[in-house]
Design an enzyme around this catalytic site. Structure first.
Site, PDB file in Angstrom:
ATOM      1  N   GLY A  65       0.798  -1.218   0.000  1.00  0.00           N
ATOM      2  CA  GLY A  65       0.000   0.000   0.000  1.00  0.00           C
ATOM      3  C   GLY A  65       0.831   1.269   0.000  1.00  0.00           C
ATOM      4  O   GLY A  65       2.013   1.270  -0.299  1.00  0.00           O
ATOM      5  N   HIS A  93       3.904   1.422  -8.075  1.00  0.00           N
ATOM      6  CA  HIS A  93       2.875   0.376  -7.920  1.00  0.00           C
ATOM      7  C   HIS A  93       1.905   0.413  -9.100  1.00  0.00           C
ATOM      8  O   HIS A  93       1.464  -0.632  -9.595  1.00  0.00           O
ATOM      9  CB  HIS A  93       2.059   0.611  -6.647  1.00  0.00           C
ATOM     10  CG  HIS A  93       2.847   0.562  -5.375  1.00  0.00           C
ATOM     11  ND1 HIS A  93       3.031   1.662  -4.567  1.00  0.00           N
ATOM     12  CD2 HIS A  93       3.482  -0.462  -4.770  1.00  0.00           C
ATOM     13  CE1 HIS A  93       3.743   1.315  -3.511  1.00  0.00           C
ATOM     14  NE2 HIS A  93       4.039   0.036  -3.604  1.00  0.00           N
ATOM     15  N   LEU A 101      11.074   5.819  -6.808  1.00  0.00           N
ATOM     16  CA  LEU A 101       9.855   5.958  -5.997  1.00  0.00           C
ATOM     17  C   LEU A 101       9.807   4.840  -4.965  1.00  0.00           C
ATOM     18  O   LEU A 101      10.113   3.693  -5.254  1.00  0.00           O
ATOM     19  CB  LEU A 101       8.605   5.902  -6.872  1.00  0.00           C
ATOM     20  CG  LEU A 101       8.409   7.018  -7.895  1.00  0.00           C
ATOM     21  CD1 LEU A 101       6.970   7.007  -8.417  1.00  0.00           C
ATOM     22  CD2 LEU A 101       8.744   8.387  -7.322  1.00  0.00           C
TER      23      LEU A 101
END
Ligand code: PAF
Length: 284
Positions: free
Chosen positions: A31, A37, A184
């Protein structure tokens, strides 16, 4: 997008999609989603008919002194980003759903987990493999997508898939970076503006390695020395390891090739960051 939080609901959703003849793509995450992602979601969408994104901050892959308690979490925001990106189902189980009281079985990784991240974070890959194995077992995805930023994780998962004869295609998706090269990571949220600046040292050091390769340097030791010299100009950055390793099992190399993985871990303040490149490609 449908939201699932229990294992029976997840299994029911998987059964229905199979009955419809769909190929299932799985994107396992912890998450606090970012473009890295979401690039995995895009890849899963290209390779499968339906995309299942899991969000679970897996406690058993964190060591006792690591950042489990402060790991960033924002399910409402993640839900929004996932839906916007076209995820079909979001599986966000509780800890009790994944590890009910009395659960104790763990997957033991092999040699590919012994060095680098495995040495710096004892027990980490056992925790990763256990949760990934559980997800693979529950979903039996046709394809599962992982980010190359966690390069050793991809090697260790691939080994498990091979060893356990799982008919799962693994897709390893290139690292997504900020314009200044910073990879990231959900953990970038810990960095204050000054630390955010120092954190560019990691991709800078990797680019140094690539530059050395481009002018003909082939000695792993010499490339590592050049990276360490570069990193010394950032006294706020504490290097944990620099790895020059072959991509199959992350074994160290003496002489580098274009396919050599160059990986490093470093602390910026209290934040531990990792990054890597394929030597011949550089920071892309
Ligand atoms: O890469 C991650 O975010 C985690 O290690 C994973 C694969 C979701 C397992 O918890």
């Amino acid at each position: 997008m449908i939201e699932l939080s229990t294992i029976p609901d997840l299994k029911g959703w998987v059964r229905s999609r199979r009955r419809e003849g769909h190929r299932i793509g799985l994107v396992p995450t912890m998450g606090y989603l970012h473009e890295g992602h979401l690039a995995l979601v895009d890849e899963a969408r290209r390779r499968a008919d339906v995309v299942l994104l899991s969000i679970f901050v897996n406690p058993i892959q964190f060591g006792p002194s690591e950042d489990l308690a402060r790991y960033p979490r924002d399910l409402p925001r993640d839900r929004h980003l996932a839906e916007e990106r076209g995820v079909d189902a979001l599986f966000a189980p509780s800890e009790a759903a994944m590890y009910p009281p009395g659960s104790e079985t763990r997957i033991a990784p092999g040699r590919s987990a012994a060095r680098w991240e495995g040495a710096a974070r004892p027990g980490h890959f056992g925790g990763v493999l256990t949760v990934v194995a559980k997800l693979f077992h529950l979903v039996e995805p046709d394809v599962a997508c992982f980010g190359r930023k966690d390069v050793q994780q991809t090697v260790v998962v691939r080994q498990m898939v091979r060893d356990l004869d799982w008919p799962i295609e693994l897709a390893v998706v290139p690292t997504v970076r900020e314009p200044d090269g910073l990879a990231l990571s959900s953990r970038n949220a810990y960095l204050d503006p000054e630390q955010r600046h120092w954190a560019t040292a990691l991709s800078g050091a990797l680019q140094e390695a690539h530059s050395a390769w481009r002018v003909g340097e082939r000695s792993a030791q010499a490339i590592e020395a050049r990276m360490r010299r570069f990193l010394q100009t950032f006294p706020e950055v504490q290097v944990e390891y620099i790895a020059l390793a072959e991509p199959g099992a992350m074994a160290p190399v003496v002489e580098v090739q274009a396919t050599t993985i160059v990986a490093l871990a470093a602390r910026v303040g209290l934040t531990r960051l990792i990054d890597n490149i394929i030597l011949g490609e550089g920071v892309v």
